[in-house]
Motif scaffolding. Structure first.
Motif, short mmCIF file in Angstrom:
data_model
loop_
_atom_site.label_atom_id
_atom_site.label_comp_id
_atom_site.label_asym_id
_atom_site.label_seq_id
_atom_site.Cartn_x
_atom_site.Cartn_y
_atom_site.Cartn_z
N GLU A 142 90.82 47.50 31.89
CA GLU A 142 90.30 47.12 33.19
C GLU A 142 91.25 47.69 34.25
N GLY A 178 91.94 38.03 39.77
CA GLY A 178 93.24 38.50 39.28
C GLY A 178 94.29 37.42 39.41
N ASP A 194 93.15 44.07 25.34
CA ASP A 194 92.33 43.87 26.54
C ASP A 194 93.32 43.80 27.70
N SER A 207 87.02 45.49 39.94
CA SER A 207 87.41 46.07 38.67
C SER A 207 86.37 47.00 38.09
N CYS A 250 94.43 44.46 31.88
CA CYS A 250 94.06 44.64 33.28
C CYS A 250 95.22 45.32 33.98
N LYS A 258 86.24 40.30 40.17
CA LYS A 258 86.85 39.42 39.18
C LYS A 258 87.96 38.63 39.85
N TYR A 283 85.74 48.79 34.03
CA TYR A 283 86.16 48.66 32.64
C TYR A 283 85.76 49.89 31.85
N SER A 322 91.90 47.67 38.26
CA SER A 322 91.50 46.81 39.38
C SER A 322 92.27 47.12 40.65
#
Length: 121
Positions: free
Chosen positions: A117, A98, A66, A105, A68, A96, A107, A119
């Motif tokens: 993700e 950060g 997962d 973001s 970002c 979201k 996904y 962003s």
């Protein structure tokens, strides 16, 4: 104590499929390093790929990642690029939190169902 992330490792089912996806979806650069291992590079960081069981000390499973990733592009440009690359958005754009404040973001999933993700601050 810690200044930044150098690399992360994702456990994948097929190395070449993952490399091609990250090149297409995120414009990352393909790398080959020690003993033919595969990675993709962006900025000063990289994502290494390993097959399930390739690294005995790593207990990660395929699809357990997962991530970002922060883009220098506008979110509209990111969305346009992902659409052109045939990438299905599973959520977003959404706001979201950060590491340095609020982010916008989107996904999507990679071929192994790792959640990615992208962003923009």
């Amino acid at each position: 104590m810690i200044s930044h992330i150098d690399h992360i490792v994702l456990t994948v089912a097929e190395l070449d499929r993952s490399v091609q996806f990250y090149k297409r979806a995120l414009n990352m650069e393909e790398l080959t390093f020690s003993n033919g291992r595969k990675a993709v590079k962006f900025g000063n960081q990289k994502i290494n790929f390993q097959l399930l069981g390739q690294e005995p000390r790593n207990r990660a499973r395929v699809g357990s990642g997962d991530l970002c990733l922060i883009s220098t592009w506008s979110l509209d440009k990111v969305l346009s690029h992902l659409s052109e690359a045939g990438i299905e958005i599973v959520e977003g754009p959404v706001q979201k939190s950060g590491a340095n404040g609020p982010i916008q973001s989107v996904y999507f999933l990679d071929p192994d169902s790792n959640l990615i993700e992208v962003s923009v601050y």
